[in-house]
Design a protein around this motif. Structure first.
Motif, short mmCIF file in Angstrom:
data_model
loop_
_atom_site.label_atom_id
_atom_site.label_comp_id
_atom_site.label_asym_id
_atom_site.label_seq_id
_atom_site.Cartn_x
_atom_site.Cartn_y
_atom_site.Cartn_z
N CYS A 4 0.82 -1.19 -0.17
CA CYS A 4 -0.02 -0.03 0.02
C CYS A 4 0.86 1.25 -0.05
O CYS A 4 0.53 2.31 -0.77
N GLY A 5 1.97 0.97 0.72
CA GLY A 5 2.79 2.51 0.72
C GLY A 5 2.77 3.14 2.03
O GLY A 5 3.43 4.01 2.35
N SER A 6 1.32 2.76 2.46
CA SER A 6 1.33 3.70 3.88
C SER A 6 0.61 2.45 4.58
O SER A 6 -0.50 2.56 4.66
N PRO A 7 1.54 1.88 5.72
CA PRO A 7 0.74 0.88 6.69
C PRO A 7 -0.06 1.40 7.60
O PRO A 7 -1.04 0.73 7.66
N SER A 8 -0.09 2.71 7.98
CA SER A 8 -1.14 3.42 8.83
C SER A 8 -2.54 3.36 7.82
O SER A 8 -3.40 3.11 8.67
N ALA A 9 -2.54 3.84 6.82
CA ALA A 9 -3.68 3.87 5.95
C ALA A 9 -4.22 2.55 5.63
O ALA A 9 -5.52 2.36 5.70
N TYR A 10 -3.37 1.37 5.53
CA TYR A 10 -3.99 0.23 5.28
C TYR A 10 -4.52 -0.40 6.39
O TYR A 10 -5.79 -1.03 6.56
N ILE A 11 -4.13 -0.08 7.64
CA ILE A 11 -4.53 -0.66 8.93
C ILE A 11 -5.92 0.22 9.09
O ILE A 11 -6.78 -0.46 9.78
N LEU A 12 -5.77 1.52 9.10
CA LEU A 12 -7.24 2.14 9.21
C LEU A 12 -8.24 1.65 8.11
O LEU A 12 -9.30 1.70 8.91
N GLU A 13 -7.93 1.59 7.05
CA GLU A 13 -8.98 1.14 6.18
C GLU A 13 -9.57 -0.31 6.36
O GLU A 13 -10.62 -0.64 6.59
N GLU A 14 -8.50 -1.27 6.97
CA GLU A 14 -9.00 -2.59 7.48
C GLU A 14 -9.89 -2.41 8.67
O GLU A 14 -10.93 -3.30 8.59
N PHE A 15 -9.57 -1.56 9.52
CA PHE A 15 -10.25 -1.39 10.83
C PHE A 15 -11.91 -0.98 10.41
O PHE A 15 -12.56 -1.30 10.95
N ARG A 16 -11.87 0.21 9.45
CA ARG A 16 -13.18 0.78 8.99
C ARG A 16 -13.91 -0.52 8.45
O ARG A 16 -15.15 -0.70 8.70
N ARG A 17 -13.22 -1.26 7.66
CA ARG A 17 -14.16 -2.43 6.94
C ARG A 17 -14.42 -3.57 7.92
O ARG A 17 -15.25 -4.46 7.48
N GLY A 18 -13.63 -3.35 9.25
CA GLY A 18 -14.10 -4.63 10.20
C GLY A 18 -13.57 -5.93 9.56
O GLY A 18 -14.14 -7.04 9.99
N GLY A 19 -12.45 -5.62 9.09
CA GLY A 19 -11.65 -7.05 8.62
C GLY A 19 -10.88 -7.78 9.88
O GLY A 19 -11.45 -8.02 10.89
N VAL A 20 -9.76 -7.97 9.87
CA VAL A 20 -9.19 -8.48 10.82
C VAL A 20 -9.04 -8.02 12.39
O VAL A 20 -8.71 -8.85 13.25
N PHE A 21 -9.17 -6.67 12.23
CA PHE A 21 -9.41 -6.10 13.69
C PHE A 21 -10.72 -5.77 13.96
O PHE A 21 -10.83 -5.10 15.24
N ARG A 22 -11.77 -6.71 13.70
CA ARG A 22 -13.04 -6.60 14.14
C ARG A 22 -13.24 -7.35 15.49
O ARG A 22 -12.42 -8.45 15.33
N GLY A 23 -13.69 -6.58 16.72
CA GLY A 23 -13.65 -7.49 17.98
C GLY A 23 -14.75 -8.38 17.91
O GLY A 23 -15.91 -8.35 17.24
N GLY A 24 -14.70 -9.42 18.82
CA GLY A 24 -15.68 -10.42 19.18
C GLY A 24 -16.81 -9.65 20.03
O GLY A 24 -16.49 -8.87 20.78
N SER A 25 -18.05 -10.49 20.15
CA SER A 25 -19.16 -9.63 20.74
C SER A 25 -20.01 -10.98 21.10
O SER A 25 -20.11 -11.96 20.52
N ASP A 26 -20.67 -10.75 22.37
CA ASP A 26 -21.74 -11.73 22.95
C ASP A 26 -22.97 -11.20 22.42
O ASP A 26 -24.12 -11.66 22.84
N LEU A 27 -23.02 -10.16 21.54
CA LEU A 27 -24.44 -9.76 20.94
C LEU A 27 -24.92 -10.62 19.90
O LEU A 27 -24.24 -11.51 19.42
#
Length: 710
Positions: free
Chosen positions: A628-651
């Motif tokens: 991507c050229g910008s690791p922080s941009a890639y990580i923020l995008e993955e977080f927004r999309r709910g990818g690998v950084f999506r948290g678990g929930s008991d909902l």
């Protein structure tokens, strides 16, 4: 005294191995989805359920010097932040193993200390770009309730462009069922925040079946909304005043004292239209803990409404207490105004006698015992006190003291006594006989709250009591569940003590399992302090391993660079051959701790079946971030999309389809620093000297050959 000496700074550093062994038991406590552990006392055969690093450390054998240092580090983190201890515990073990590997490769200790310290400092600076300001997050979450999912076909460039509005990354994507309506944006505008009124849901209603809307006093047509088709479509603008009937579902009594507020607060199943969106911030910080999240949403909504929109968005922890009630299902957990505590059946009888009667209250800042003396009290030297209050007429001195204290309370017509410390059992019995309610072990913040509401002034000894110290306007009643169900547990009975204008709120945590009571209380306070520190910091981190992935990417990039990781004096003084030869090894060791952290989080959240699979997933994301050229941009995008950084929930699935997890900034970075500081401190110890009379015990131990007796 006999002494023994042992060299610990060898290639297999004993202290680091001890740290690694102690911390290995806490791997499943890492991440949003933690695994519970049973702690069983072999002596009493009693067990308890834990889910925190603090409780785990308290139950481990910490007789070694390294173990005691670990305990002190964990306790310091807990005392300051009440969160981040699991991260600290895990990184201590991961970096201990990494440092041992460096020692086995003959890396000098000064090189390990300097390069690792500089590497961590560089990481703390690098991750600042991931911080999300709370003000913008709250405004974004309050102005838009439902967001569409990001397209899976978005390119990395789109994610980079999205950084101009990085606060869009924290939208909560929810599936709204046919029976729910989206709250219009204009109905939740900030100009109506001051007129905001809470929608209260009975804990028995589940997550969306029954709701009770509170109307203004005088409107007797308060209605209950069922999940069959009627839901609140806009924020209620009429403000609740002093209603005796807070919920249409319950039959419990509520006092009509001026300024009182009583009821069972529970966050609504729909989006909470609260001031500044604190309910949604609590959701992001809850890490999937549904019970604590709903309680905290209610507390935040009430405190924000009570603040009359003065601009203060802080959570006042001093006005919050907890009470664990055993024997009821967890669905009965709620937030109740006033002070809820457990009393004996005899005290409950006294409370029934009061029957909404206004009480005169006394506050005691100490123990209510005959031998109690305030802090700093010095007895005369070389004097042995036989009897402090001689009784010329004879009789037991203890009986004389009991009679004096009882007479004082009755002469001032005191009905209620709140004591910070312990209470004399015999005096308690006399007070019960005189229909005086005495409650011991009350927190100082509770005493201060009652003092502000009733005008009572705390005294240290009953002999100091005068008319101006006694407060008025308090009342007491037995606590009842939200459906009017009386709670009679035999040994202890929950009671509610309140007063007009009292700002105190009690989170009543119910459970049918005694071993789970401490766990529920720990989880509640952890979430409460997460929200408190988030508001104090004014910013949060994306959670689920997003920040650690950026640290890993950054450290690997530093390891590949020919330059130094920093420019401080400690690094500049290292000989150039050291940096050229050892920098890459040490930084890779530091990076291995981050990689283990992310891998375990992925395993604990069931995103990977093994650490090997999780490691491969991490490597794949690192490659994508580099491309991507910008690791922080890639990580923020993955977080927004709910990818690998999506948290678990008991909902349930129809409640939250994409839960974003957030972490505290100061607590997380301080946990990193404390973990590395502990590892480097133990690394730089070169000997363990044991004093005492344990020579024979050490001679018979399996490691006796390692000791040199002095």
């Amino acid at each position: 005294l006999p002494m023994a000496f042992r060299d610990v700074n060898a290639r297999r550093h004993i202290g680091l191995q001890q740290l690694s062994s102690l911390t290995s038991t806490g791997r499943t406590l890492l991440g949003p989805m933690k695994s519970h552990k049973f702690i069983v006392d072999e002596i009493t055969n009693q067990g308890t359920l834990i889910c925190s690093a603090v409780r785990l450390i308290e139950s481990l054998d910490l007789t070694s010097a390294a173990g005691q240092l670990l305990n002190e580090t964990i306790q310091a983190q807990n005392k300051e932040f009440k969160t981040g201890m699991s991260t600290l515990l895990f990184l201590v073990g991961a970096w201990s193993n990494a440092v041992v590997e460096c020692l086995q490769q003959n890396v000098p200790v000064p090189a390990i200390v300097s390069v690792m310290s500089e590497g961590l400092n560089s990481c703390c600076e690098r991750v600042q770009c991931l911080q999300i300001p709370i003000h913008d997050v709250k405004k974004e979450l309050c102005s838009s309730r439902v967001r569409p999912k990001a397209s899976e076909s978005k390119t990395c460039q789109a994610g980079c462009d999205g950084l101009t509005n990085p606060w869009d990354l924290l939208c909560f994507q929810r599936d709204i069922s046919a029976t729910e309506e989206v709250i219009p944006e204009d109905s939740c505008s900030h100009q109506d925040d001051c007129n905001f009124n809470k929608v209260l849901v009975s804990p028995l209603a589940g997550f969306g079946s029954v709701a009770s809307v509170v109307k203004a006093v005088g409107d007797r047509s308060s209605s209950a909304l069922s999940g069959s088709g009627d839901t609140a479509s806009s924020c209620i603008t009429r403000k609740l005043t002093h209603s005796r009937h807070f919920s249409t579902l319950g039959k419990s009594r509520f006092s009509s004292q001026q300024g009182s507020f009583q009821g069972y607060l529970s966050a609504p199943s729909a989006d909470l239209c609260g001031c500044c969106g604190l309910g949604h911030l609590a959701t992001a910080l809850s890490h999937g803990n549904q019970t604590s999240m709903k309680l905290l949403q209610s507390i935040a909504a009430y405190q924000q409404d009570r603040a009359e929109c003065t601009g203060s968005s802080q959570i006042n922890i001093a006005e919050i207490v907890t009470c664990c009630v055993l024997g009821l299902p967890e669905g009965y957990s709620c937030v109740s105004s006033g002070f809820v505590t457990l009393v004996s059946p005899e005290q409950a009888t006294v409370i029934k006698h009061f029957a909404d009667k206004p009480l005169r209250i006394l506050l005691m800042d100490g123990d209510l015992t005959e031998r109690y003396r305030h802090l700093g009290f010095n007895r005369p030297h070389n004097v042995r006190t036989i009897l402090e209050h001689p009784n010329p007429q004879g009789g037991n001195a203890g009986d004389v003291w009991l009679s004096r204290m009882s007479d004082i309370l009755m002469s001032f017509e005191v009905n209620l006594v709140l004591v910070k410390g312990n209470v004399c059992k015999n005096l308690m019995e006399r007070c019960i006989a005189s229909r005086i309610l005495v409650v011991g072990c009350v927190a100082r913040d509770v005493l201060c709250a009652f003092g502000a509401a009733t005008g009572a002034q705390a005294v240290t000894y009953l002999s100091q009591l005068n008319a101006s110290c006694v407060g008025n306007g308090a009342w007491a009643e037995l606590w009842e569940a939200s459906d009017g169900r009386a709670v009679d547990l035999g040994e202890l009975v929950p009671a509610r003590i309140s007063a007009g204008g009292l700002a105190l709120l009690t989170a009543v945590l119910t459970t049918a399992l005694p071993c789970k009571a401490q766990l529920l209380e720990d989880q509640f306070w952890t979430l409460l302090y997460r929200l408190h520190h988030a508001l104090k910091d004014g910013k949060v981190f994306p959670g689920g391993g997003a920040v650690e992935l950026l640290c890993l990417s950054h450290i690997q990039a530093l390891a590949e660079q020919p330059g130094r990781p920093g420019s401080t004096k400690a690094v500049r003084e290292l000989p150039s051959p050291w940096l050229a030869e050892y920098k890459s090894i040490v930084l890779q060791a530091l990076a291995s701790g981050w990689k283990q952290y992310i891998s375990v989080v992925l395993c604990n959240t069931a995103k990977a079946s093994s650490e090997l699979e999780a490691g491969a997933s991490v490597d794949l994301h690192l490659q994508k971030a580099a491309a991507c050229g910008s690791p922080s941009a890639y990580i923020l995008e993955e977080f927004r999309r709910g990818g690998v950084f999506r948290g678990g929930s008991d909902l349930s699935p129809n409640q939250v389809t994409d839960l974003k997890v957030c972490d505290n900034v100061a607590a997380k970075t301080e946990a990193w620093r404390r973990a590395l500081d502990l590892v480097l401190l133990v690394l730089q110890t070169d000997a363990e000297i044991i004093t005492g009379s344990r020579r024979n015990q050490m001679l018979n131990s399996p490691v006796s050959s390692e000791f040199m007796f002095l």
